[in-house]
Design a protein around this motif. Structure first.
Motif, PDB file in Angstrom:
ATOM      1  N   VAL A  82       0.879  -1.162   0.000  1.00  0.00           N
ATOM      2  CA  VAL A  82       0.000   0.000   0.000  1.00  0.00           C
ATOM      3  C   VAL A  82       0.920   1.216   0.000  1.00  0.00           C
ATOM      4  CG1 VAL A  82      -1.642   1.351   1.348  1.00  0.00           C
ATOM      5  CG2 VAL A  82      -1.945  -1.115   1.128  1.00  0.00           C
ATOM      6  N   VAL A  83       0.819   2.044  -1.042  1.00  0.00           N
ATOM      7  CA  VAL A  83       1.713   3.197  -1.192  1.00  0.00           C
ATOM      8  C   VAL A  83       0.891   4.471  -0.971  1.00  0.00           C
ATOM      9  CG1 VAL A  83       3.450   4.298  -2.640  1.00  0.00           C
ATOM     10  CG2 VAL A  83       2.972   1.859  -2.921  1.00  0.00           C
ATOM     11  N   ILE A  84       1.391   5.346  -0.125  1.00  0.00           N
ATOM     12  CA  ILE A  84       0.650   6.539   0.274  1.00  0.00           C
ATOM     13  C   ILE A  84       1.472   7.783  -0.002  1.00  0.00           C
ATOM     14  CG2 ILE A  84      -0.391   7.753   2.236  1.00  0.00           C
ATOM     15  CD1 ILE A  84      -0.918   4.978   3.470  1.00  0.00           C
ATOM     16  N   ASP A  85       0.850   8.733  -0.680  1.00  0.00           N
ATOM     17  CA  ASP A  85       1.445  10.041  -0.955  1.00  0.00           C
ATOM     18  C   ASP A  85       1.324  10.901   0.298  1.00  0.00           C
ATOM     19  OD1 ASP A  85       2.092  12.608  -1.738  1.00  0.00           O
ATOM     20  OD2 ASP A  85       0.671  12.685  -3.412  1.00  0.00           O
ATOM     21  N   ALA A  86       2.439  11.083   0.978  1.00  0.00           N
ATOM     22  CA  ALA A  86       2.474  11.960   2.151  1.00  0.00           C
ATOM     23  C   ALA A  86       3.114  13.298   1.814  1.00  0.00           C
ATOM     24  CB  ALA A  86       3.219  11.281   3.294  1.00  0.00           C
ATOM     25  N   VAL A  87       3.183  13.600   0.510  1.00  0.00           N
ATOM     26  CA  VAL A  87       3.626  14.908   0.044  1.00  0.00           C
ATOM     27  C   VAL A  87       2.424  15.833  -0.080  1.00  0.00           C
ATOM     28  CG1 VAL A  87       4.713  16.184  -1.850  1.00  0.00           C
ATOM     29  CG2 VAL A  87       5.620  13.942  -1.176  1.00  0.00           C
ATOM     30  N   ASN A  88       1.335  15.318  -0.662  1.00  0.00           N
ATOM     31  CA  ASN A  88       0.149  16.134  -0.931  1.00  0.00           C
ATOM     32  C   ASN A  88      -0.988  15.891   0.045  1.00  0.00           C
ATOM     33  OD1 ASN A  88       1.135  17.475  -3.302  1.00  0.00           O
ATOM     34  ND2 ASN A  88       0.940  15.527  -4.380  1.00  0.00           N
ATOM     35  N   GLN A  89      -0.793  15.009   1.017  1.00  0.00           N
ATOM     36  CA  GLN A  89      -1.788  14.824   2.076  1.00  0.00           C
ATOM     37  C   GLN A  89      -1.057  14.582   3.383  1.00  0.00           C
ATOM     38  OE1 GLN A  89      -4.300  11.345   1.374  1.00  0.00           O
ATOM     39  NE2 GLN A  89      -2.566  10.155   0.632  1.00  0.00           N
ATOM     40  N   SER A  90      -1.662  15.029   4.468  1.00  0.00           N
ATOM     41  CA  SER A  90      -1.062  14.888   5.791  1.00  0.00           C
ATOM     42  C   SER A  90      -1.299  13.473   6.294  1.00  0.00           C
ATOM     43  CB  SER A  90      -1.674  15.908   6.761  1.00  0.00           C
ATOM     44  OG  SER A  90      -1.136  15.756   8.055  1.00  0.00           O
ATOM     45  N   VAL A  91      -0.218  12.779   6.649  1.00  0.00           N
ATOM     46  CA  VAL A  91      -0.309  11.379   7.058  1.00  0.00           C
ATOM     47  C   VAL A  91       0.506  11.173   8.320  1.00  0.00           C
ATOM     48  CG1 VAL A  91       0.100   8.985   6.404  1.00  0.00           C
ATOM     49  CG2 VAL A  91      -0.567  10.646   4.654  1.00  0.00           C
ATOM     50  N   ALA A  92      -0.147  10.649   9.366  1.00  0.00           N
ATOM     51  CA  ALA A  92       0.542  10.250  10.597  1.00  0.00           C
ATOM     52  C   ALA A  92      -0.127   8.971  11.065  1.00  0.00           C
ATOM     53  CB  ALA A  92       0.454  11.339  11.658  1.00  0.00           C
ATOM     54  N   LEU A  93       0.540   7.842  10.854  1.00  0.00           N
ATOM     55  CA  LEU A  93      -0.058   6.543  11.118  1.00  0.00           C
ATOM     56  C   LEU A  93       0.529   5.921  12.377  1.00  0.00           C
ATOM     57  CD1 LEU A  93       0.007   5.042   7.498  1.00  0.00           C
ATOM     58  CD2 LEU A  93      -1.960   6.026   8.691  1.00  0.00           C
ATOM     59  N   SER A  94      -0.332   5.366  13.222  1.00  0.00           N
ATOM     60  CA  SER A  94       0.112   4.611  14.383  1.00  0.00           C
ATOM     61  C   SER A  94       0.381   3.169  13.964  1.00  0.00           C
ATOM     62  CB  SER A  94      -0.974   4.626  15.460  1.00  0.00           C
ATOM     63  OG  SER A  94      -2.097   3.867  15.030  1.00  0.00           O
ATOM     64  N   PRO A  95       1.122   2.414  14.767  1.00  0.00           N
ATOM     65  CA  PRO A  95       1.324   0.997  14.441  1.00  0.00           C
ATOM     66  C   PRO A  95       0.013   0.231  14.304  1.00  0.00           C
ATOM     67  CG  PRO A  95       2.929   1.686  16.069  1.00  0.00           C
ATOM     68  CD  PRO A  95       1.979   2.839  15.898  1.00  0.00           C
ATOM     69  N   ASP A  96      -0.980   0.554  15.149  1.00  0.00           N
ATOM     70  CA  ASP A  96      -2.280  -0.114  15.038  1.00  0.00           C
ATOM     71  C   ASP A  96      -2.938   0.185  13.699  1.00  0.00           C
ATOM     72  OD1 ASP A  96      -2.155  -1.342  17.493  1.00  0.00           O
ATOM     73  OD2 ASP A  96      -3.353   0.176  18.527  1.00  0.00           O
ATOM     74  N   GLN A  97      -2.834   1.412  13.209  1.00  0.00           N
ATOM     75  CA  GLN A  97      -3.417   1.762  11.918  1.00  0.00           C
ATOM     76  C   GLN A  97      -2.690   1.056  10.768  1.00  0.00           C
ATOM     77  OE1 GLN A  97      -3.098   6.039  12.494  1.00  0.00           O
ATOM     78  NE2 GLN A  97      -5.340   6.245  12.402  1.00  0.00           N
ATOM     79  N   VAL A  98      -1.363   0.953  10.872  1.00  0.00           N
ATOM     80  CA  VAL A  98      -0.611   0.229   9.847  1.00  0.00           C
ATOM     81  C   VAL A  98      -1.054  -1.227   9.806  1.00  0.00           C
ATOM     82  CG1 VAL A  98       1.676  -0.588   9.148  1.00  0.00           C
ATOM     83  CG2 VAL A  98       1.381   1.770   9.943  1.00  0.00           C
ATOM     84  N   ARG A  99      -1.169  -1.846  10.974  1.00  0.00           N
ATOM     85  CA  ARG A  99      -1.596  -3.247  11.023  1.00  0.00           C
ATOM     86  C   ARG A  99      -2.985  -3.415  10.417  1.00  0.00           C
ATOM     87  NH1 ARG A  99       1.473  -3.180  15.911  1.00  0.00           N
ATOM     88  NH2 ARG A  99      -0.314  -2.469  17.143  1.00  0.00           N
ATOM     89  N   TRP A 100      -3.885  -2.472  10.690  1.00  0.00           N
ATOM     90  CA  TRP A 100      -5.242  -2.541  10.149  1.00  0.00           C
ATOM     91  C   TRP A 100      -5.246  -2.378   8.632  1.00  0.00           C
ATOM     92  CZ3 TRP A 100      -8.235   1.768   8.223  1.00  0.00           C
ATOM     93  CH2 TRP A 100      -9.531   1.412   7.863  1.00  0.00           C
ATOM     94  N   LEU A 101      -4.487  -1.414   8.119  1.00  0.00           N
ATOM     95  CA  LEU A 101      -4.421  -1.210   6.678  1.00  0.00           C
ATOM     96  C   LEU A 101      -3.823  -2.434   5.972  1.00  0.00           C
ATOM     97  CD1 LEU A 101      -3.157   2.482   6.640  1.00  0.00           C
ATOM     98  CD2 LEU A 101      -5.376   1.693   5.779  1.00  0.00           C
ATOM     99  N   ALA A 102      -2.860  -3.091   6.627  1.00  0.00           N
ATOM    100  CA  ALA A 102      -2.190  -4.244   6.032  1.00  0.00           C
ATOM    101  C   ALA A 102      -3.007  -5.528   6.136  1.00  0.00           C
ATOM    102  CB  ALA A 102      -0.827  -4.459   6.696  1.00  0.00           C
ATOM    103  N   ASP A 103      -4.026  -5.540   6.988  1.00  0.00           N
ATOM    104  CA  ASP A 103      -4.830  -6.745   7.200  1.00  0.00           C
ATOM    105  C   ASP A 103      -5.592  -7.110   5.927  1.00  0.00           C
ATOM    106  OD1 ASP A 103      -7.240  -8.379   8.001  1.00  0.00           O
ATOM    107  OD2 ASP A 103      -6.282  -8.203   9.956  1.00  0.00           O
ATOM    108  N   ARG A 104      -5.418  -8.346   5.467  1.00  0.00           N
ATOM    109  CA  ARG A 104      -6.026  -8.758   4.198  1.00  0.00           C
ATOM    110  C   ARG A 104      -7.515  -9.072   4.317  1.00  0.00           C
ATOM    111  NH1 ARG A 104      -2.036  -9.130   0.584  1.00  0.00           N
ATOM    112  NH2 ARG A 104       0.094  -9.427   1.400  1.00  0.00           N
ATOM    113  N   HIS A 105      -8.036  -9.139   5.529  1.00  0.00           N
ATOM    114  CA  HIS A 105      -9.456  -9.409   5.729  1.00  0.00           C
ATOM    115  C   HIS A 105     -10.242  -8.179   6.162  1.00  0.00           C
ATOM    116  CE1 HIS A 105      -8.667 -13.696   5.307  1.00  0.00           C
ATOM    117  NE2 HIS A 105      -7.657 -13.550   6.139  1.00  0.00           N
ATOM    118  N   ARG A 106      -9.592  -7.276   6.914  1.00  0.00           N
ATOM    119  CA  ARG A 106     -10.301  -6.126   7.468  1.00  0.00           C
ATOM    120  C   ARG A 106      -9.840  -4.783   6.894  1.00  0.00           C
ATOM    121  NH1 ARG A 106      -9.532  -9.941  11.371  1.00  0.00           N
ATOM    122  NH2 ARG A 106     -11.399 -10.601  12.510  1.00  0.00           N
ATOM    123  N   GLY A 107      -8.673  -4.774   6.225  1.00  0.00           N
ATOM    124  CA  GLY A 107      -8.146  -3.535   5.663  1.00  0.00           C
ATOM    125  C   GLY A 107      -7.980  -3.636   4.161  1.00  0.00           C
TER     126      GLY A 107
END
Length: 276
Positions: free
Chosen positions: A16-41
């Motif tokens: 999952v590739v995210i543009d943090a140049v044109n949008q403000s992004v601050a991810l916690s480890p829990d959010q990373v795990r959720w985004l990476a989850d193949r069933h829930r994210g």
């Protein structure tokens, strides 16, 4: 907040590739795990952030998070996807870039055929630089796992790697042995584990258990590490085709103190937004 993302892969090693140049992004480890989850994210092996460079000598900053939420130093397949992403998204029109990573700067080149060549820099071979607990540098180290001794190559490609040469890659218990070596106490920061079968001096097969992600379809830094380990042991040529479950990479390493070069594809799959 709706987060814009692009799903990409390099030989099946998916991101999952995210543009943090044109949008403000601050991810916690829990959010990373959720985004990476193949069933829930969304699902991925690693999440990649594209950020503005903090060093005037670089074009961008490249941050890598494994599926377990931990930030890591380097990812070669991700670096190729990074290059395609910044071009596809119009963030640059330059075909050669210098990119900051936690493991040090890397050089990226977009080739005419759409493949990407990555100058991964020289491998780090001294045990303290890997890091790996050993009294002195060697081309092969004995290591004990569950009462059995294995012989490994150990080095860093900006992230730590152990490389085992095996007779039959299909019959190697990667799922069992990989995690045991990953968490071996001689690797204080854990380690990526490559299982290499040498077919010829210019062709190997490779499976990689990645630290914090498990076995992946491909691992760029793992392919580099395997070729370096094989050359240090006098078994491989300067230019080697590395066949991974997801496809082939070409790795070149002239030898001591020289950079390792990796060439391979990078593919965009789809784009979307997801609420955080």
């Amino acid at each position: 907040m709706n987060l814009r993302f692009t799903k990409m892969h390099g030989l099946g090693n998916d991101f999952v590739v995210i543009d943090a140049v044109n949008q403000s992004v601050a991810l916690s480890p829990d959010q990373v795990r959720w985004l990476a989850d193949r069933h829930r994210g969304i699902g991925c092996d690693q999440l990649l952030l594209v950020e503005p460079a903090s060093d005037s000598a670089a074009d961008f900053r490249y941050r890598i998070y494994n599926a377990d939420g931990g930030e890591v130093e380097q990812c070669g397949n991700g670096a190729r996807c990074f290059m395609r992403f910044v071009h596809d998204q119009g963030l640059t029109d330059r075909r050669a870039l210098t990119v900051q990573t936690l493991g040090g700067p890397i050089e990226l080149q977009l080739e005419d055929d759409g493949q990407v060549t990555v100058d991964m820099g020289p491998p780090r071979l001294e045990p303290a630089a890997i890091p790996f607990q050993a009294p002195a540098r060697a081309s092969v180290y004995p290591i004990e796992v569950d009462g059995q001794e294995y012989r490994i190559g150990a080095l860093s490609m900006g992230n730590p790697h152990a490389v085992l040469t095996v007779e039959d890659i299909e019959r190697t218990p990667v799922a069992e042995l990989g995690p045991r070596i990953e968490h071996h106490p001689r690797f204080p920061n854990r380690v990526n584990v490559g299982f290499m079968q040498i077919l010829a001096s210019n062709h190997i097969r490779l499976r990689v258990h990645e630290r914090g992600a498990g076995e992946t379809c491909a691992c760029g830094t793992g392919a580099c590490a395997a070729v370096v380990a094989g050359r240090l042991q006098g078994r491989l040529d300067e230019r080697v085709r590395v066949s991974l479950p997801g496809g082939d990479l070409v790795i070149s390493w002239p030898g001591e103190n020289a950079s390792v070069f990796m060439t391979g594809p990078a593919v965009s799959v789809f784009e979307g937004t997801i609420p955080l």
